[in-house]
Scaffold this motif. Structure first.
Motif, PDB file in Angstrom:
ATOM      1  N   UNK A  81       0.823  -1.220   0.000  1.00  0.00           N
ATOM      2  CA  UNK A  81       0.000   0.000   0.000  1.00  0.00           C
ATOM      3  C   UNK A  81       0.857   1.271   0.000  1.00  0.00           C
ATOM      4  N   UNK A  82       2.182   1.120   0.064  1.00  0.00           N
ATOM      5  CA  UNK A  82       3.075   2.297   0.013  1.00  0.00           C
ATOM      6  C   UNK A  82       3.540   2.592  -1.402  1.00  0.00           C
ATOM      7  N   UNK A  83       3.137   1.750  -2.360  1.00  0.00           N
ATOM      8  CA  UNK A  83       3.574   1.960  -3.745  1.00  0.00           C
ATOM      9  C   UNK A  83       3.025   3.280  -4.296  1.00  0.00           C
ATOM     10  N   UNK A  84       3.796   3.849  -5.220  1.00  0.00           N
ATOM     11  CA  UNK A  84       3.428   5.143  -5.803  1.00  0.00           C
ATOM     12  C   UNK A  84       2.031   5.163  -6.398  1.00  0.00           C
ATOM     13  N   UNK A  85       1.623   4.081  -7.042  1.00  0.00           N
ATOM     14  CA  UNK A  85       0.303   4.072  -7.693  1.00  0.00           C
ATOM     15  C   UNK A  85      -0.803   4.199  -6.639  1.00  0.00           C
ATOM     16  N   UNK A  86      -0.598   3.583  -5.478  1.00  0.00           N
ATOM     17  CA  UNK A  86      -1.602   3.678  -4.402  1.00  0.00           C
ATOM     18  C   UNK A  86      -1.602   5.107  -3.843  1.00  0.00           C
ATOM     19  N   UNK A  87      -0.405   5.644  -3.614  1.00  0.00           N
ATOM     20  CA  UNK A  87      -0.284   7.013  -3.091  1.00  0.00           C
ATOM     21  C   UNK A  87      -1.011   8.004  -3.995  1.00  0.00           C
ATOM     22  N   UNK A  88      -0.788   7.863  -5.298  1.00  0.00           N
ATOM     23  CA  UNK A  88      -1.357   8.825  -6.244  1.00  0.00           C
ATOM     24  C   UNK A  88      -2.864   8.671  -6.438  1.00  0.00           C
ATOM     25  N   UNK A  89      -3.395   7.490  -6.144  1.00  0.00           N
ATOM     26  CA  UNK A  89      -4.820   7.248  -6.423  1.00  0.00           C
ATOM     27  C   UNK A  89      -5.727   7.208  -5.197  1.00  0.00           C
ATOM     28  N   UNK A  90      -5.133   7.316  -4.006  1.00  0.00           N
ATOM     29  CA  UNK A  90      -5.978   7.120  -2.818  1.00  0.00           C
ATOM     30  C   UNK A  90      -6.944   8.283  -2.577  1.00  0.00           C
ATOM     31  N   UNK A  91      -6.729   9.400  -3.254  1.00  0.00           N
ATOM     32  CA  UNK A  91      -7.662  10.521  -3.053  1.00  0.00           C
ATOM     33  C   UNK A  91      -9.065  10.186  -3.557  1.00  0.00           C
ATOM     34  N   UNK A  92      -9.150   9.243  -4.506  1.00  0.00           N
ATOM     35  CA  UNK A  92     -10.480   8.870  -5.011  1.00  0.00           C
ATOM     36  C   UNK A  92     -11.332   8.294  -3.876  1.00  0.00           C
TER      37      UNK A  92
END
Ligand code: DC
Length: 226
Positions: free
Chosen positions: A86-97
């Motif tokens: 859950x620390x991967x960049x893709x998760x970081x960038x998309x968690x605002x949804x």
């Protein structure tokens, strides 16, 4: 007893919250991990992150569990450990949804309040002092300049062997700040009675010491956290 720590991405909340919890022997809860956990699952299942209804129904079929063990918070999604993923960049960038879906937030808030039953805790996030525990015994808002937060994140990634561009990180953080502060539901803001710490030029030990001192001053002043 609840110590609520809020602030923007990269302000050092996790490090500080962990140390404060350790110092007091309290449970440490990283609420961002909950938003990240469902984002991770939605990405894995190639779900449409823009579809609030789909996210709501996904959350109803998902079990998110935070477990503390050996001084580390472990995160599980449907029984699978995802602490690192859950620390991967893709998760970081998309968690605002996920963070902008009211029904999901409401469910998370319920679970977060449940964690305080029978536990003293230090909980960090964006809305802990404003929404989750408006009567927390101590509310801290941890901030730092954008440049400094970007510099810290850059060094953190470098240490992990990930080479990035400082300017890119700064832009990403700025975009995340904007999303966190402007969303309709539970936006990031300073609670009226929060103790604000600007950590731009401060060492971690000093921040922890300030919080622990404030805690001792306030200790026993309030009775209930919800
Ligand atoms: O703190 P973090 O970067 O791990 O947070 C991940 C995401 O979750 C980020 O988009 C902000 C959001 N979040 C939130 O909306 N409310 C919280 N209490 C904690 C995190």
């Amino acid at each position: 007893m609840v110590i609520a720590i809020d602030g923007p991405a990269g302000s050092g909340k996790s490090t500080v919250a962990k140390l404060v919890a350790e110092g007091l022997g309290y449970l440490y809860v990283d609420t961002g991990a909950m938003y990240r956990a469902l984002t991770w699952k939605a990405l894995k299942e190639k779900g449409d992150l823009k579809d609030e209804n789909a996210l709501t129904s996904l959350s109803r079929q998902t079990e998110i569990l935070l477990k503390e063990g050996m001084g580390k918070l472990k995160v599980f999604v449907d029984g699978e450990e995802v602490t690192e993923s859950i620390r991967e960049g893709s998760v970081t960038e998309n968690s605002f949804y996920l963070a902008r879906v009211p029904s999901f937030r409401a469910e998370m808030v319920k679970q977060q309040r449940k964690m305080a039953r029978g536990n003293n805790l230090v909980m960090e996030g964006r809305d802990i002092g404003t929404v989750v525990f408006p009567k927390a015994e101590l509310k801290v808002y941890l901030d730092a300049s954008l440049k400094e937060r970007a510099r810290r994140r850059f060094l953190e990634l470098k240490e992990k062997g990930i080479n990035t561009d400082l300017e890119v990180i700064e832009k990403q953080l700025q975009a995340r700040d904007k999303k966190d502060k402007s969303r309709k539901v539970a936006p990031l803001k300073i609670a009226e009675d929060a103790f604000v710490i600007d950590s731009t030029k401060m060492k971690i030990e000093k921040e922890v010491d300030l919080i622990l001192r404030k805690w001792r001053e306030n200790y026993g002043a309030a009775k209930s956290s919800t």
